[in-house]
Design a protein around this motif. Structure first.
Motif, PDB file in Angstrom:
ATOM      1  N   VAL A  54      -0.243 -16.423 -10.324  1.00  0.00           N
ATOM      2  CA  VAL A  54       0.906 -17.640 -10.916  1.00  0.00           C
ATOM      3  C   VAL A  54       1.552 -17.180 -10.255  1.00  0.00           C
ATOM      4  N   GLY A  55       2.675 -15.842  -9.768  1.00  0.00           N
ATOM      5  CA  GLY A  55       3.082 -16.448  -8.137  1.00  0.00           C
ATOM      6  C   GLY A  55       3.050 -16.987  -7.230  1.00  0.00           C
ATOM      7  N   LEU A  56       1.920 -17.059  -6.751  1.00  0.00           N
ATOM      8  CA  LEU A  56       1.215 -17.632  -6.130  1.00  0.00           C
ATOM      9  C   LEU A  56       1.263 -19.339  -6.190  1.00  0.00           C
TER      10      LEU A  56
ATOM     11  N   TYR B 293      13.044 -11.941  -5.336  1.00  0.00           N
ATOM     12  CA  TYR B 293      12.523 -12.871  -6.395  1.00  0.00           C
ATOM     13  C   TYR B 293      11.483 -12.531  -6.960  1.00  0.00           C
ATOM     14  N   ALA B 294      10.629 -11.353  -6.455  1.00  0.00           N
ATOM     15  CA  ALA B 294       9.846 -11.264  -7.626  1.00  0.00           C
ATOM     16  C   ALA B 294       8.426  -9.882  -7.944  1.00  0.00           C
ATOM     17  N   SER B 295      10.154  -8.870  -7.850  1.00  0.00           N
ATOM     18  CA  SER B 295      10.327  -7.543  -8.114  1.00  0.00           C
ATOM     19  C   SER B 295       9.988  -8.141  -9.520  1.00  0.00           C
ATOM     20  N   GLN B 296      10.718  -8.605 -10.518  1.00  0.00           N
ATOM     21  CA  GLN B 296      10.942  -9.000 -12.083  1.00  0.00           C
ATOM     22  C   GLN B 296       9.185  -9.320 -12.544  1.00  0.00           C
ATOM     23  N   TRP B 297       8.656  -9.938 -11.969  1.00  0.00           N
ATOM     24  CA  TRP B 297       7.499 -11.118 -12.279  1.00  0.00           C
ATOM     25  C   TRP B 297       6.645  -9.647 -12.565  1.00  0.00           C
ATOM     26  N   PHE B 298       6.146  -8.477 -11.843  1.00  0.00           N
ATOM     27  CA  PHE B 298       5.430  -6.993 -11.733  1.00  0.00           C
ATOM     28  C   PHE B 298       5.811  -5.997 -12.701  1.00  0.00           C
ATOM     29  N   ILE B 299       7.688  -6.389 -12.623  1.00  0.00           N
ATOM     30  CA  ILE B 299       8.465  -5.139 -13.497  1.00  0.00           C
ATOM     31  C   ILE B 299       7.829  -5.398 -14.998  1.00  0.00           C
ATOM     32  N   THR B 300       7.918  -6.789 -15.291  1.00  0.00           N
ATOM     33  CA  THR B 300       8.574  -7.109 -17.134  1.00  0.00           C
ATOM     34  C   THR B 300       7.142  -8.217 -17.225  1.00  0.00           C
ATOM     35  N   VAL B 301       6.492  -8.254 -16.286  1.00  0.00           N
ATOM     36  CA  VAL B 301       4.751  -9.209 -16.275  1.00  0.00           C
ATOM     37  C   VAL B 301       5.051 -10.702 -16.689  1.00  0.00           C
TER      38      VAL B 301
ATOM     39  N   GLN C 163       7.188  -1.459  -4.314  1.00  0.00           N
ATOM     40  CA  GLN C 163       6.791  -2.192  -3.088  1.00  0.00           C
ATOM     41  C   GLN C 163       5.513  -2.278  -2.615  1.00  0.00           C
ATOM     42  N   GLN C 164       4.272  -1.982  -3.324  1.00  0.00           N
ATOM     43  CA  GLN C 164       3.005  -2.648  -2.636  1.00  0.00           C
ATOM     44  C   GLN C 164       2.379  -3.871  -2.958  1.00  0.00           C
ATOM     45  N   TYR C 165       3.013  -4.195  -4.512  1.00  0.00           N
ATOM     46  CA  TYR C 165       2.494  -5.044  -4.662  1.00  0.00           C
ATOM     47  C   TYR C 165       3.642  -6.330  -4.141  1.00  0.00           C
ATOM     48  N   LEU C 166       4.285  -6.269  -3.810  1.00  0.00           N
ATOM     49  CA  LEU C 166       5.602  -7.185  -2.796  1.00  0.00           C
ATOM     50  C   LEU C 166       4.602  -7.348  -1.425  1.00  0.00           C
ATOM     51  N   TYR C 167       4.573  -6.106  -1.160  1.00  0.00           N
ATOM     52  CA  TYR C 167       4.145  -6.246   0.542  1.00  0.00           C
ATOM     53  C   TYR C 167       2.366  -6.957   0.433  1.00  0.00           C
ATOM     54  N   GLN C 168       1.791  -7.159  -1.149  1.00  0.00           N
ATOM     55  CA  GLN C 168       0.403  -7.575  -1.009  1.00  0.00           C
ATOM     56  C   GLN C 168       0.798  -9.212  -0.968  1.00  0.00           C
ATOM     57  N   PHE C 169       2.176  -9.576  -2.062  1.00  0.00           N
ATOM     58  CA  PHE C 169       2.449 -10.453  -2.505  1.00  0.00           C
ATOM     59  C   PHE C 169       2.574 -11.465  -1.061  1.00  0.00           C
ATOM     60  N   ASP C 170       3.778 -11.022  -0.158  1.00  0.00           N
ATOM     61  CA  ASP C 170       3.862 -11.387   0.587  1.00  0.00           C
ATOM     62  C   ASP C 170       2.858 -11.649   1.733  1.00  0.00           C
ATOM     63  N   GLN C 171       2.060 -11.112   1.935  1.00  0.00           N
ATOM     64  CA  GLN C 171       0.258 -11.471   3.154  1.00  0.00           C
ATOM     65  C   GLN C 171      -0.362 -13.049   1.924  1.00  0.00           C
ATOM     66  N   LEU C 172      -0.356 -12.922   0.912  1.00  0.00           N
ATOM     67  CA  LEU C 172      -1.048 -13.214   0.143  1.00  0.00           C
ATOM     68  C   LEU C 172       0.121 -15.218   0.508  1.00  0.00           C
ATOM     69  N   MET C 173       0.990 -15.259   0.424  1.00  0.00           N
ATOM     70  CA  MET C 173       1.489 -15.450   0.439  1.00  0.00           C
ATOM     71  C   MET C 173       1.659 -16.816   1.465  1.00  0.00           C
ATOM     72  N   ARG C 174       1.937 -15.935   2.582  1.00  0.00           N
ATOM     73  CA  ARG C 174       1.623 -16.680   3.784  1.00  0.00           C
ATOM     74  C   ARG C 174       0.825 -16.630   4.042  1.00  0.00           C
ATOM     75  N   GLU C 175      -0.881 -16.377   3.546  1.00  0.00           N
ATOM     76  CA  GLU C 175      -2.093 -16.574   4.177  1.00  0.00           C
ATOM     77  C   GLU C 175      -2.024 -18.007   3.089  1.00  0.00           C
ATOM     78  N   HIS C 176      -1.640 -18.367   1.942  1.00  0.00           N
ATOM     79  CA  HIS C 176      -2.104 -18.871   1.665  1.00  0.00           C
ATOM     80  C   HIS C 176      -1.229 -20.408   0.962  1.00  0.00           C
ATOM     81  N   LEU C 177      -0.052 -19.624   1.699  1.00  0.00           N
ATOM     82  CA  LEU C 177       1.011 -21.079   2.268  1.00  0.00           C
ATOM     83  C   LEU C 177       1.967 -20.723   3.091  1.00  0.00           C
TER      84      LEU C 177
END
Length: 359
Positions: A283-285, A247-255, A216-230
């Motif tokens: 990589v996600g960004l 779409y991104a949960s599996q990125w973090f859960i399974t790297v 949950q924390q990683y998804l919050y961070q990713f969402d904010q970063l995505m909106r700042e960069h894109l």
């Protein structure tokens, strides 16, 4: 397939047998033209790979004896070489060295055997049920109750006993399966411990605790970063009611070991083990940035499909990873972690995202 043959495939220095690629996965395309292209590529890369292996052997020493000394003396050289990719024949050893798992193993002789043989786990039936779902197209794991599936069961069962707070969660199978392709059961177990308990970087057990707090924390961070960069893509996602959990949960859960090309996942793991979880964000960004112009034209259903099925050209590590490295996130990740913790009214040890990153 015996482990020695798998190691030869992983080294990438021998052609694959018919129907199986150099990593041991059953090939989807068995055409002769594909085989010819693969053989030509391997032949062209052979000498370059041998030079890289010699450099790496000199850097790590016999059994890793020179590794810590070299890292202290030339950290920038180590970082650069890891980002270029660790030679496959040395990957298992280097992963153990950079993760801190080799030290854990040496400090805990006999512990793994005790966990496997003498302890019982409440998760045993869940583990058995999921075993066949882990890398089902890889020859090492295909045989029912074969050596691969037995090793995977042992590692997951041992961890579920070692850390009863986490126990077993399905996504852990992808991590353990990947490690078993490069090292023994005991080595894979201690690397899993190093990752989740934080031997070098911040602990990641929160990925698998009840409620998935770290996800949950990683998804919050990713969402904010995505909106700042894109920002335009972020606005489009808002309009289409797309959030990172879709779409991104599996990125973090399974790297990135789940559904991503294996050769790309390996390169990401090289960096992940050395530099920490920030590479998953980068990589996600980079993926979203690379596909930006296409994604921004799509509506909900097609957008979800595209976010779960990136085009082959986006998965080229020699293009994607340099783009990822150019995206600076370390300081912002720390700020967003603090922001998330304040927003949720507490500081969670398991939700300490960025930890001490190697610069």
């Amino acid at each position: 397939m015996e482990k020695r043959r798998i190691e030869e495939y992983e080294a990438g220095l021998v052609p694959s047998s018919k129907g199986v690629d150099r990593f041991g996965f059953v090939k989807q395309d068995n055409s002769s033209s594909a085989d010819a292209l693969n053989k030509n590529r391997l032949a062209n890369e052979h000498h370059r790979e041998e030079r890289r292996i010699r450099k790496w052997r000199k850097m790590i020493g016999v059994g890793g004896s020179d590794w810590k000394h070299y890292v202290r003396r030339k950290p920038h050289v180590v970082k650069r070489r890891i980002r270029k990719g660790i030679p496959d024949c040395l990957r298992g050893l280097v992963w153990q060295l950079i993760s801190g798992s080799r030290d854990l193993l040496l400090m805990n002789p006999g512990v793994y055997e005790q966990l496997v043989i003498y302890e019982t786990s409440a998760s045993e039936l869940d583990i058995i049920r999921d075993i066949s779902r882990t890398f089902p197209s890889h020859v090492f794991f295909q045989q029912r109750h074969g050596p691969g599936q037995r090793s995977l069961y042992n590692v997951l069962k041992a961890y579920s006993v070692y850390d009863r707070d986490v126990g077993y969660v399905q996504g852990m199978g992808c991590l353990a399966g990947l490690l078993l392709l490069y090292m023994s059961e005991e080595d894979a177990f201690w690397l899993l411990v190093a990752l989740l308990k934080g031997a070098v970087h911040a602990p990641m057990e929160g990925l698998y605790l009840v409620g998935l707090p770290l996800v949950q924390q990683y998804l919050y961070q990713f969402d904010q970063l995505m909106r700042e960069h894109l920002p335009k893509l972020g606005e489009h996602f808002t309009n289409e009611m797309i959030n990172p959990s879709m779409y991104a949960s599996q990125w973090f859960i399974t790297v990135f070991t789940y559904s991503f090309p294996f050769h790309l996942a390996l390169r990401i793991w090289d960096v992940f083990l050395y530099e920490g979880v920030k590479i998953v964000f980068q990589v996600g960004l980079a993926l979203l940035k690379y596909c930006h112009d296409d994604l921004i034209k799509l509506h909900f259903e097609k957008l979800i499909h595209a976010l779960r099925n990136f085009p082959e050209d986006a998965m080229n590590p020699d293009i994607l990873l340099p783009m990822a490295y150019s995206i600076k996130v370390s300081r912002r990740l720390e700020e967003l972690r603090d922001e998330y913790e304040k927003k949720n009214g507490k500081v969670s040890k398991s939700a300490n995202s960025s930890g001490k990153q190697k610069q």
